[in-house]
Design a protein around this motif. Structure first.
Motif, PDB file in Angstrom:
ATOM      1  N   LEU A  26       1.048  -1.326   0.064  1.00 35.97           N
ATOM      2  CA  LEU A  26      -0.003  -0.026  -0.172  1.00 35.97           C
ATOM      3  C   LEU A  26       0.902   1.207   0.075  1.00 35.97           C
ATOM      4  N   ALA A  27       0.459   2.199  -0.659  1.00 34.98           N
ATOM      5  CA  ALA A  27       1.010   3.558  -0.923  1.00 34.98           C
ATOM      6  C   ALA A  27       0.200   4.503  -1.229  1.00 34.98           C
ATOM      7  N   PHE A  28       0.589   5.678  -0.834  1.00 33.21           N
ATOM      8  CA  PHE A  28      -0.375   7.068  -1.177  1.00 33.21           C
ATOM      9  C   PHE A  28       0.338   8.012  -1.989  1.00 33.21           C
ATOM     10  N   GLY A  29      -0.030   8.694  -2.698  1.00 27.25           N
ATOM     11  CA  GLY A  29       0.469   9.925  -3.414  1.00 27.25           C
ATOM     12  C   GLY A  29      -0.296  10.914  -2.930  1.00 27.25           C
ATOM     13  N   ALA A  30       0.424  11.942  -2.609  1.00 24.31           N
ATOM     14  CA  ALA A  30      -0.145  13.326  -2.048  1.00 24.31           C
ATOM     15  C   ALA A  30       1.215  14.368  -2.013  1.00 24.31           C
ATOM     16  N   GLU A  31       1.192  15.450  -1.232  1.00 26.79           N
ATOM     17  CA  GLU A  31       2.190  16.291  -1.525  1.00 26.79           C
ATOM     18  C   GLU A  31       3.475  15.441  -1.421  1.00 26.79           C
ATOM     19  N   PHE A  32       4.468  16.426  -1.790  1.00 31.87           N
ATOM     20  CA  PHE A  32       5.926  15.643  -1.917  1.00 31.87           C
ATOM     21  C   PHE A  32       6.694  15.847  -0.750  1.00 31.87           C
ATOM     22  N   GLU A  33       6.125  15.988   0.629  1.00 35.14           N
ATOM     23  CA  GLU A  33       6.742  16.103   1.808  1.00 35.14           C
ATOM     24  C   GLU A  33       6.079  15.315   2.889  1.00 35.14           C
ATOM     25  N   PRO A  34       6.623  15.193   3.967  1.00 37.69           N
ATOM     26  CA  PRO A  34       6.027  14.479   5.150  1.00 37.69           C
ATOM     27  C   PRO A  34       4.821  15.133   5.548  1.00 37.69           C
ATOM     28  N   LEU A  35       3.933  14.108   6.323  1.00 38.36           N
ATOM     29  CA  LEU A  35       2.701  14.803   6.527  1.00 38.36           C
ATOM     30  C   LEU A  35       2.792  15.712   7.926  1.00 38.36           C
ATOM     31  N   GLU A  36       3.863  15.654   8.575  1.00 35.58           N
ATOM     32  CA  GLU A  36       4.040  16.471   9.622  1.00 35.58           C
ATOM     33  C   GLU A  36       4.537  17.972   8.961  1.00 35.58           C
ATOM     34  N   LYS A  37       5.070  18.209   8.009  1.00 37.85           N
ATOM     35  CA  LYS A  37       5.089  19.239   7.466  1.00 37.85           C
ATOM     36  C   LYS A  37       3.857  20.091   6.604  1.00 37.85           C
ATOM     37  N   ALA A  38       3.163  18.955   5.850  1.00 32.82           N
ATOM     38  CA  ALA A  38       1.904  19.627   5.319  1.00 32.82           C
ATOM     39  C   ALA A  38       0.683  18.786   5.846  1.00 32.82           C
ATOM     40  N   PRO A  39       0.238  18.922   6.974  1.00 30.84           N
ATOM     41  CA  PRO A  39      -0.752  18.234   7.661  1.00 30.84           C
ATOM     42  C   PRO A  39      -2.164  18.088   6.790  1.00 30.84           C
ATOM     43  N   SER A  40      -2.644  18.940   6.007  1.00 29.71           N
ATOM     44  CA  SER A  40      -3.794  18.907   5.407  1.00 29.71           C
ATOM     45  C   SER A  40      -3.741  18.722   3.853  1.00 29.71           C
ATOM     46  N   GLN A  41      -2.376  18.045   3.564  1.00 30.25           N
ATOM     47  CA  GLN A  41      -2.283  17.410   2.370  1.00 30.25           C
ATOM     48  C   GLN A  41      -3.511  16.466   1.887  1.00 30.25           C
ATOM     49  N   ARG A  42      -3.800  16.416   0.468  1.00 26.18           N
ATOM     50  CA  ARG A  42      -4.769  15.464   0.148  1.00 26.18           C
ATOM     51  C   ARG A  42      -4.243  14.273  -0.741  1.00 26.18           C
ATOM     52  N   ILE A  43      -4.848  13.283  -0.378  1.00 25.91           N
ATOM     53  CA  ILE A  43      -4.534  12.013  -1.604  1.00 25.91           C
ATOM     54  C   ILE A  43      -4.889  12.220  -2.933  1.00 25.91           C
ATOM     55  N   PHE A  44      -3.782  12.247  -3.716  1.00 26.36           N
ATOM     56  CA  PHE A  44      -4.318  12.180  -5.141  1.00 26.36           C
ATOM     57  C   PHE A  44      -4.170  10.953  -5.867  1.00 26.36           C
ATOM     58  N   GLY A  45      -3.523   9.868  -5.075  1.00 24.37           N
ATOM     59  CA  GLY A  45      -3.562   8.429  -5.542  1.00 24.37           C
ATOM     60  C   GLY A  45      -3.427   7.440  -4.709  1.00 24.37           C
ATOM     61  N   ILE A  46      -3.855   6.290  -4.604  1.00 27.33           N
ATOM     62  CA  ILE A  46      -3.697   4.961  -3.753  1.00 27.33           C
ATOM     63  C   ILE A  46      -3.238   4.028  -4.518  1.00 27.33           C
ATOM     64  N   TYR A  47      -2.267   3.502  -3.970  1.00 25.73           N
ATOM     65  CA  TYR A  47      -1.639   2.454  -4.823  1.00 25.73           C
ATOM     66  C   TYR A  47      -1.386   0.988  -4.091  1.00 25.73           C
TER      67      TYR A  47
END
Length: 169
Positions: free
Chosen positions: A140-161
């Motif tokens: 399982l993996a997720f595509g979202a912003e290209f930085e850790p969740l801690e740095k961008a907590p409101s990022q959205r999932i653009f892809g689920i792999y």
């Protein structure tokens, strides 16, 4: 496995969109009866995918940048199927337009932080992907912003792999 199911549950390391990881291309070939084959005359691959309402086929891009196997894109890229050089389905990717859920709750377009209700995540800077922490949840993996969740907590999932795990050596 004769139709695409844009509402199917996403099961890490197993199945999504009506397809099973590990299936051979010959078992699902009938679904690609009217596939459009991509080539340079259709423009860049991303643009060709964005314009195609049915199936588009292109050589798969391997991790080392070489083409090996086949990739199939459905409904303007809502679903991508990636087969390795042996014809085995190794990755199913879901993007905008896919309506199925992961864990009965997580969808493409949701906040990535919602995934932490089910597992912790780490960001792999080399692959620009978010993965579950530890070995309890694989494939399982997720595509979202290209930085850790801690740095961008409101990022959205653009892809689920979801993907097959390599056999242990």
């Amino acid at each position: 496995m004769n139709t695409v199911d844009l509402y199917a549950d996403i099961v890490p390391g197993e199945r999504a969109a009506g397809f099973l990881l590990g299936a051979h291309l010959t078992h699902v070939r009938s679904i690609f009866a009217r596939v459009l084959r991509w080539n340079g005359t259709l423009g860049p691959l991303r643009e060709a995918v964005a314009r195609c309402d049915d199936w588009l086929q292109a050589p798969a891009l391997s991790g080392n940048g070489e083409r090996s196997g086949q990739s199939f894109y459905y409904q303007r890229g809502a679903v991508e199927l990636h087969f390795d050089g042996h014809g085995t389905l190794v990755t199913i990717a879901m993007f905008g337009g896919y309506r199925g859920t992961l864990f009965g709750k997580i969808r493409v377009g949701d906040e990535l932080s919602n995934v932490t209700d089910f597992c912790d995540l780490f960001f792999d800077e080399d692959e620009d992907m978010h993965y579950p922490t530890g070995s309890a949840m694989t494939g399982l993996a997720f595509g979202a912003e290209f930085e850790p969740l801690e740095k961008a907590p409101s990022q959205r999932i653009f892809g689920i792999y979801i993907f097959s795990q390599p056999a242990a050596a």
